[in-house]
Design an enzyme around this catalytic site. Structure first.
Site, PDB file in Angstrom:
ATOM      1  N   LYS A  71       0.786  -1.226   0.000  1.00 29.91           N
ATOM      2  CA  LYS A  71       0.000   0.000   0.000  1.00 29.91           C
ATOM      3  C   LYS A  71       0.826   1.289   0.000  1.00 29.91           C
ATOM      4  O   LYS A  71       0.374   2.318  -0.496  1.00 29.91           O
ATOM      5  CB  LYS A  71      -0.948   0.008   1.209  1.00 29.91           C
ATOM      6  CG  LYS A  71      -2.134  -0.933   1.083  1.00 29.91           C
ATOM      7  CD  LYS A  71      -3.163  -0.384   0.121  1.00 29.91           C
ATOM      8  CE  LYS A  71      -4.435  -1.197   0.132  1.00 29.91           C
ATOM      9  NZ  LYS A  71      -5.476  -0.630  -0.735  1.00 29.91           N
ATOM     10  N   ASP A 116      -9.473  -0.641   5.715  1.00 26.93           N
ATOM     11  CA  ASP A 116      -9.739  -1.957   6.284  1.00 26.93           C
ATOM     12  C   ASP A 116      -8.416  -2.582   6.722  1.00 26.93           C
ATOM     13  O   ASP A 116      -8.322  -3.782   6.925  1.00 26.93           O
ATOM     14  CB  ASP A 116     -10.443  -2.841   5.237  1.00 26.93           C
ATOM     15  CG  ASP A 116     -11.174  -4.029   5.864  1.00 26.93           C
ATOM     16  OD1 ASP A 116     -11.583  -3.922   7.026  1.00 26.93           O
ATOM     17  OD2 ASP A 116     -11.329  -5.059   5.180  1.00 26.93           O
TER      18      ASP A 116
END
Length: 375
Positions: A71, A116
């Site tokens: 990410k 999340d």
């Protein structure tokens, strides 16, 4: 084809546009990040033989800048773009320019998002590097270990009594109400597109690395014929399409049963929301709505989407562990999806092709990993 797999009736094949317009800037920016290195591309011939594919490679995102997932490549570039947008100026594609610009922001400027799991942790890490605050909205079912990992990066956590998609709406509302908030979301909606598009651009680094590593391992003429990537809101799959589809690679998104918004959207030929709760073990993929900015790329360039069960993902984790690759549940979704495609004979050419599976995480929840691999 069963409901587990949706082929894209509007697939445009090699007519999909090529790399993102800022690809050179993204590459330069990532190279400027202190300690930035490519993650390994691991060939797994025994696993390929067991599955019945020609050659199989795993792009193992076990660590990026000290974080156990992919990410950061999207979050870092998006923060660079978001700061430039807030200041109303262009910034050179270098981390030192980002750092200098961050110091000129008003006191109290806070990066904010919904997550999340890994996007929020990556954003908090960037905020810490830049001396900025960070506020992260999370769904209530996110594990305590993942929440603690985000907090350990210095973020303030807001737990939302709903799904990831509810957390997205809360983070956007919070940013509208507070002038010192700088929203860096990895999903998009009408009117909020520039920063999520930058995240897609940032993810492209992973696929540029994979292509270069394959060329080194198998010769300059080598290319992937099939790629399996986790879906989530579709941003990472959109990056795969941008980077691989024009070169003749079929890109397939894998996502959880019950949170398969990309698969259902392909089947309906329009964005379809999947209401929560989304309760798979694949933290980070429990998303019910496709990103607005990703959808046009997925609509043209994604070959198919496949939904996988928790048990199939646990099996994929065990297969990867047998090859010395420690992967989280979400990171193993691509391999689980490949197994479903092969079982359903959806891609007959895989038997003599070169397949890429992107393992997007290392181990992010040790107890859950041990339980899954132990079977």
């Amino acid at each position: 084809m069963p409901d587990r797999v949706s082929m894209n009736a509007r697939w445009a094949g090699r007519e999909v546009s090529g790399p993102a317009p800022h690809a050179a800037d993204v590459e330069a920016f990532h190279d400027s990040l202190p300690g930035f290195e490519a993650t390994p591309l691991v060939e797994v011939p025994r696993l390929a033989a067991g599955l019945g594919v020609g050659r199989l490679f795993v792009k193992h995102e076990r660590e990026r800048l000290g974080l156990p997932s992919f990410k950061i490549v999207g979050a870092a570039w998006a923060v660079h773009r978001a700061i430039a947008e807030r200041l109303g100026t262009a910034l050179p594609p270098r981390f030192d320019a980002t750092l200098a610009a961050a110091r000129s922001l008003p006191s109290g400027t806070t990066l904010t998002t919904a997550t999340d799991g890994n996007h929020g942790r990556a954003l908090a890490h960037m905020a810490s590097l830049l001396g900025l605050g960070c506020r992260v909205f999370v769904p209530f079912q996110l594990s305590e270990e993942r929440i603690a990992a985000i907090e350990n990066e210095g973020a303030d956590i807001v737990v939302v009594g709903g799904s990831y998609d509810d957390a997205v709406r809360r983070s956007a509302a919070d940013a509208r109400l507070h002038a010192d908030r700088l929203l860096v979301s990895d999903t998009s909606w009408p009117g909020y597109e520039t920063i999520p598009a930058a995240i897609v651009e940032g993810y492209g680094t992973i696929f540029r690395e994979a292509r270069a590593q394959l060329a080194e391992a198998a010769g300059e003429a080598a290319g992937f014929t099939l790629a399996l990537v986790p879906a989530g809101v579709g941003s990472f799959a959109a990056a795969a399409v941008q980077s691989l589809a024009a070169g003749g690679c079929d890109v397939v998104a894998a996502e959880p049963l019950g949170a398969d918004c990309v698969r259902r959207s392909l089947a309906a030929e329009r964005p379809v929301a999947v209401p929560g709760p989304h309760e798979s073990i694949m933290a980070g993929l429990n998303c019910g709505e496709v990103s607005h900015v990703a959808w046009p790329m997925l609509r043209r360039g994604l070959r198919a989407a496949v939904a996988v069960s928790d048990d199939e993902v646990r099996d994929a984790m065990r297969r990867l562990a047998a090859e010395g690759i420690a992967s989280s549940e979400s990171g193993a979704a691509g391999l689980a999806g490949l197994a479903v495609l092969l079982r359903e004979k959806a891609f007959p050419h895989a038997g003599d092709g070169t397949v890429l599976v992107v393992g997007t995480e290392g181990v992010t929840d040790l107890d859950a990993y041990r339980a899954a691999v132990a079977g």
